[in-house]
Design an enzyme around this catalytic site. Structure first.
Site, PDB file in Angstrom:
ATOM      1  N   CYS A 285      29.233  32.980  39.724  1.00 17.96           N
ATOM      2  CA  CYS A 285      29.503  33.683  40.978  1.00 17.96           C
ATOM      3  C   CYS A 285      30.246  34.977  40.712  1.00 17.96           C
ATOM      4  CB  CYS A 285      30.286  32.786  41.927  1.00 17.96           C
ATOM      5  SG  CYS A 285      31.720  32.022  41.170  1.00 17.96           S
ATOM      6  N   THR A 286      31.141  34.972  39.726  1.00 14.71           N
ATOM      7  CA  THR A 286      31.859  36.196  39.383  1.00 14.71           C
ATOM      8  C   THR A 286      30.884  37.251  38.879  1.00 14.71           C
ATOM      9  OG1 THR A 286      33.741  34.847  38.697  1.00 14.71           O
ATOM     10  CG2 THR A 286      33.746  37.163  38.023  1.00 14.71           C
TER      11      THR A 286
END
Lengths: 329, 492
Positions: free
Chosen positions: B259-260
Site C-alpha cells: 500500500c505504501t
C-alpha cells in the site's frame, strides 16, 4: 569523447562501487588524494596497508630497510614465500610489490634510510604517518615532528604482541561530519587530540579503576625497553624478574599500587616477545585501516585516542587519555 | 641442520623440511601452542603435536569466497591449518575488487605501438601508468571465486592445501559436510545460514538425558558484515544456541508494504520499488525482468524518476536504483578483515583449545568510534532445529496416524513438514518412502503410539521429512485422556 579523467572516475566508480555506497563519492575523492607514510612493517602494518590500498588512497610510501626473513613473513601475507631466498630485498621492497598488485591505481613506493635521520620537511609530503613497532623514544620524536608541520599530519602508532594489540591516534585538530542516530542530516564536529607526550604525561593516579590494564602494562614494557636499551619486541620470559621490579619503580613514581598491573599480564607479554598472531594483526589492521579512512575523508567520528585489544577475551577497549587542562570533547 | 636436533625445546620442522631455517616460520603460532597458562581451554595440552594436528589432521570448510571468505582463507592458512576446503557458487565481479583481495585487476602491457589511440590510453587509465600499454585486461573478472581464491592462497602460503568447490551448498550431499571438523561461514544470506545450520544440527545425537554426544558435534563459526557493522559468533550445536534459536538477533529485513508503494510513497526507494515490482508487470507484460540488463535497469530508473517528480521526492539516482533493485549490500575491506579474523581466532581456539573461547557472540560497529562487544546467550530449549526434544503432549490412547496428524496441525512444525516419517531409537515406526518400507510400516499407523514406544510415558521420537534438512526431535509425553479408563479403579 570523454576526457581521460572522466573515464578514470568511471573505472574507480566500478571498482569502488560498494564502498562509495557507504561513504559517498566525495569521501572517496578525498581518500584518493591521501598521501600515507608507513614506518616499520610488521604483520599488523601489512594488514593495514592492504586495507587502505584496497580502499584507494592516493599514495603509500613504505619505510623498512630490514632484510626479508622467514620470521618476518610468518604473520605477513604480503610476502610471497619464494621470494625469501637470499635476494637481499628489504621488507619494504617486497611488500610494495605485492601491494601494487592489490590495487594498481595506488602509487606505492619505497623510501630508504631511517626515519630519525629525515629532515623536518620530509613530513610535508604526507597527510598521515603510521608507526609500526618502534621504541617509545622514536614514536614521540616522530609525533612531535608531525605536529610541527604547517599542514596537519595525522599520526598513528600500532603494535601487536601475541594475543594483544594496541593503537594510538593523534589527529591534532580534526573536523569531521557524522550522522547521529535520529538526525536527518550529518552535522559537523570538531575534536582535538593530545600529543603522544601529553598523553604519556597524564598521571596514572588520575585513571579510574576500570581502565584497561593493557595500557599500563604496555607502558611499562615500552619504558623498560628504552631504559635498558633493548630493541622493541625482543623481551622474553627471562626478563620477567627485571620487568617486575621495574613495575615496582614505575608504580612508586606514579603513586599507584603494584596490583595496578597484574603479574600474569606482564608475564604473558614478556613471554611472547615480539611475535604476532595473524588473526590479531588482521583485526587491529582492519580497525586502523578504517580509522585512517575516516580521518582522510573527514567522515565519521575518529577513535580518541588509545585502543586495546586482547584476543583471549575478545574485548576491544577505547581509552581516552587527555591531560586535565585540555578541553575534553 | 645438525644443531637443531640438539636443542631439547627446538621447534618441530615445518612443512618443507629442507633445513633452510623454516622452523622459525611457525614461531608465532607455536608460542600459543607450546605453553600452558591460566586462560587455556579445558584439556589443553601444550606441545608440538598440536601444530602438527592443525597441519595434518584437521579439515576446515570455509563457506563463501567473497569479502569474508578471502580474509578467512588468508587468516586460517597463516595460522597453520593445512587442509582447507572452500565452497562458493559465484564468479568474480568488478565490484568485488575493493575488498576481495585474492582477486586481481591487472594491466598487462602488450608490445609498444608507435601510434596509440587516445581511447586505448583512456581505457587503460591507470594513474601510475607511464608505459604505453595497449592490452588492458581485468584478469580475474568472470572466473569462479572459489577456484581463484584457492590458487592464490596456495601460491602465497607454502604447504597449505586449499580445495575449491564451485557450486551451491545445497548441491553437495549432506555426507560431504561430515568430512570436516569445523565449518566457518562467510555467507551473505539468512537462508544459506539456515540451511547449513540445519545440516549440522541434524548430525547431533542426543543421550537419554538430553545431553549431546560430543563426538557428533561439529562447531560452526559464523561471520557476517554489512558496511561498517559485523558480527562473529560460535555455534556449538547441542550446547550453544543454534542459528535458528537466535534468529531474533538479526534485524528485520527491509520490505515495503504494497500500500505504501502504491498509494503513499515517501522515499526514493519506494519510487524505485514501485517501478520494479508493480509498473514493470503492468507495462512490460510477460517480460522477465533482468537486473543485469542495463536497458531494464534504465527503464526502472526513468519510471522511478517520473514517480518521484509526481510525489515531490528527490534523490533518485541510477546508482540508488541499482542498489535497491539488486539489494546491493555496501561493503568495505576493513569490516571484513575484523570479522573474518575474529572467526579465524575462534576456529584456532576450537581446534587447539589454546585459549578461552568466545562466549558466544561478538558485535562490531565501526561507525561512531568502535564498538566491539561479546555477549553470552542461552539456547532455546524448544528450538525446532537443535533441541534434544521439542515437547509435545498427547493422549495416552493416540494412534500413530493421529500423532502424525497432530504434528501436521501444530503451528510450530506446520511449515517444516509435509509427509513426516517417524522413528524411535533407530526403529522405523512409519516411513513415507521408499514404497517397500511404506508398505511394511503402514500397519503401525493404526497402532497405539504408547505401545509402539514400549510403554514409555515420555521419550523422544525422530521425525524426518523431505522439507527438513536435518531431523526434528519431538519429546512425546503421554497424558491421561478423558476417555481412558484406569483399570485399577474401575468399578469402585
Amino acid at each position: 569523447m570523454e576526457s581521460v579523467s572522466e573515464l578514470l572516475t568511471e573505472q574507480e566508480a566500478a571498482i569502488y562501487d560498494r564502498q562509495i555506497r557507504i561513504w559517498g563519492a566525495d569521501a572517496q575523492r578525498k581518500l584518493s588524494k591521501a598521501r600515507i607514510l608507513v614506518v616499520g612493517i610488521t604483520g599488523v602494518v601489512a594488514e593495514t596497508c592492504k586495507n587502505i590500498v584496497l580502499a584507494g588512497i592516493g599514495s603509500l610510501v613504505l619505510m623498512d630497510d630490514s632484510p626479508m626473513t622467514f620470521e618476518a613473513s610468518a604473520a605477513n601475507f604480503l610476502v610471497p614465500f619464494d621470494e625469501l631466498e637470499g635476494q637481499g630485498n628489504s621488507i619494504a621492497t617486497v611488500c610494495a610489490s605485492s601491494l601494487r598488485d592489490f590495487n594498481p591505481m595506488v602509487q606505492v613506493s619505497v623510501e630508504e634510510g631511517g626515519i630519525s635521520s629525515k629532515p623536518d620537511e620530509f613530513y610535508d609530503r604526507f597527510d598521515a604517518v603510521i608507526m609500526g613497532r618502534s621504541s617509545l623514544t622514536l614514536r614521540t620524536q616522530v609525533n612531535e615532528a608531525c605536529r610541527k608541520r604547517p599542514h596537519r599530519v595525522a599520526f598513528y602508532s600500532v603494535d601487536c604482541r601475541g594475543t594483544c594489540g594496541s593503537l594510538f591516534v593523534d589527529l591534532q585538530r580534526h573536523s569531521f561530519t557524522s550522522k547521529k542516530a535520529g538526525d536527518d542530516k550529518a552535522a559537523q564536529q570538531d575534536i582535538s587530540f593530545p600529543s603522544l607526550q601529553e598523553a604519556l604525561n597524564v598521571p596514572w593516579s588520575s585513571f579510574n579503576k576500570r581502565t584497561s590494564k593493557l595500557l599500563f602494562a604496555l607502558r611499562i614494557i615500552d619504558q623498560f625497553e628504552v631504559d635498558v636499551g633493548r630493541r622493541p619486541g625482543q623481551l622474553s620470559s627471562q626478563d620477567l624478574p627485571d620487568l617486575i621490579s621495574y613495575r615496582g619503580k614505575m608504580c612508586a613514581i606514579q603513586k599507584v599500587p603494584e596490583s595496578f598491573v597484574p603479574d600474569n599480564l606482564l608475564q604473558k607479554l614478556a613471554s611472547v616477545g615480539g611475535t604476532e598472531l595473524p588473526p590479531v594483526c588482521a583485526i587491529i589492521g582492519g580497525i586502523l585501516g578504517q580509522e585512517l579512512i575516516k580521518a582522510m575523508s573527514c567522515k565519521g567520528e575518529p577513535l580518541k585516542n588509545f585502543f586495546f585489544f586482547d584476543a583471549s577475551d575478545g574485548k576491544g577497549i577505547i581509552e581516552c587519555v587527555v591531560p586535565s587542562q585540555m578541553n575534553d570533547h | 641442520m645438525a644443531d637443531q636436533q640438539q636443542q631439547p625445546s627446538s621447534l618441530p620442522s615445518s612443512r618443507t623440511d629442507d633445513g633452510s631455517g623454516m622452523e622459525n616460520r611457525w614461531r608465532d603460532i607455536d608460542r600459543l601452542l607450546l605453553r600452558s597458562g591460566n586462560l587455556v581451554g579445558p584439556g589443553f595440552e601444550p606441545g608440538p603435536e598440536l601444530r602438527e594436528a592443525l597441519e595434518n589432521d584437521f579439515r576446515v570448510l570455509v563457506i563463501g569466497a567473497g569479502g569474508l571468505g578471502c580474509e578467512l582463507l588468508k587468516d586460517l592458512a597463516l595460522s597453520g591449518f593445512g587442509h582447507i576446503d572452500v565452497i562458493d557458487m559465484d564468479t568474480i565481479d568488478v565490484s568485488n575488487l575493493n575488498r576481495q583481495f585474492l582477486f586481481r585487476i591487472v594491466v598487462s602491457f602488450g608490445s609498444i605501438r608507435s601510434s596509440l589511440s587516445s581511447k586505448a590510453r583512456a581505457i587503460c587509465g591507470w594513474k601510475s601508468c607511464t608505459a604505453v600499454g595497449v592490452d588492458c585486461r581485468m584478469q580475474d573478472v568472470g572466473k569462479p571465486k572459489s577456484e581463484v581464491a584457492a590458487a592464490r592462497v596456495m601460491q602465497r602460503v607454502k604447504g597449505v592445501t586449499v580445495i575449491p568447490h564451485f557450486c551451491k551448498i545445497e548441491d553437495k550431499d549432506i555426507a560431504f559436510y561430515k568430512d570436516f571438523q569445523i565449518i566457518v561461514l562467510g555467507l551473505d544470506s539468512l537462508e544459506a545460514r539456515s540451511y547449513i545450520n540445519s545440516v549440522i544440527c541434524g548430525f547431533v545425537e542426543y543421550e537419554e538425558d538430553g545431553s549431546p554426544d560430543l563426538s557428533t558435534i561439529k562447531p560452526l563459526v559464523d561471520g557476517g558484515t554489512e558496511g561498517f557493522k559485523g558480527h562473529a559468533r560460535v555455534i556449538i550445536p547441542g550446547i550453544t544456541p543454534c542459528f535458528h534459536c537466535s534468529l531474533w538477533l538479526f534485524p528485520p529485513q527491509i520490505t515495503f508494504p504494497l500500500c505504501t508503494l502504491a498509494e503513499t510513497p515517501r522515499s526514493p526507494a519506494h519510487c524505485i520499488e514501485y517501478a520494479h515490482l508493480i509498473q514493470w508487470g503492468q507495462d512490460r507484460i510477460g517480460e522477465y525482468f533482468d537486473a543485469d540488463n542495463p536497458e531494464h535497469m534504465k527503464w526502472i530508473y526513468d519510471q522511478a524518476l517520473k514517480r518521484g517528480e509526481q510525489f515531490n521526492i528527490s534523490g533518485i539516482t541510477y546508482s540508488l536504483t541499482q542498489g535497491v533493485v539488486k539489494n546491493i549490500v555496501p561493503a568495505i575491506a576493513s569490516t571484513n578483515a575484523v570479522v573474518a579474523a575474529t572467526c579465524a581466532l575462534e576456529t584456532l581456539k576450537i581446534a587447539t583449545m589454546c585459549s578461552t573461547g568466545m562466549d558466544i557472540y561478538m558485535q562490531y560497529t565501526g561507525t561512531e568510534g568502535i564498538y566491539l562487544r561479546t555477549v553470552p546467550h542461552d539456547k532455546d530449549r524448544n528450538c525446532i532445529i537443535c533441541s534434544p526434544g521439542v515437547p509435545l503432549e498427547v493422549d495416552k490412547s493416540i494412534t500413530l496416524q493421529k500423532f502424525i496428524d497432530t504434528l501436521l496441525k501444530d503451528s510450530r512444525f506446520k511449515l517444516k513438514l509435509s509427509k513426516p516419517s517417524v522413528s524411535y531409537h533407530g526403529n522405523n515406526l512409519y516411513m513415507q518412502a521408499p514404497a517397500v518400507l511404506e508398505e511394511m510400516t503402514r500397519p503401525n499407523l493404526q497402532e497405539q503410539l504408547l505401545r509402539l514406544m514400549g510403554g514409555e510415558t515420555s521419550d523422544v521420537l525422530n521425525i524426518n521429512d523431505r522439507r527438513l534438512t536435518g531431523v526434528l526431535r519431538v519429546r512425546v509425553t503421554f497424558r491421561e485422556g478423558a476417555d481412558t479408563i484406569d483399570m485399577d479403579t474401575a468399578g469402585t
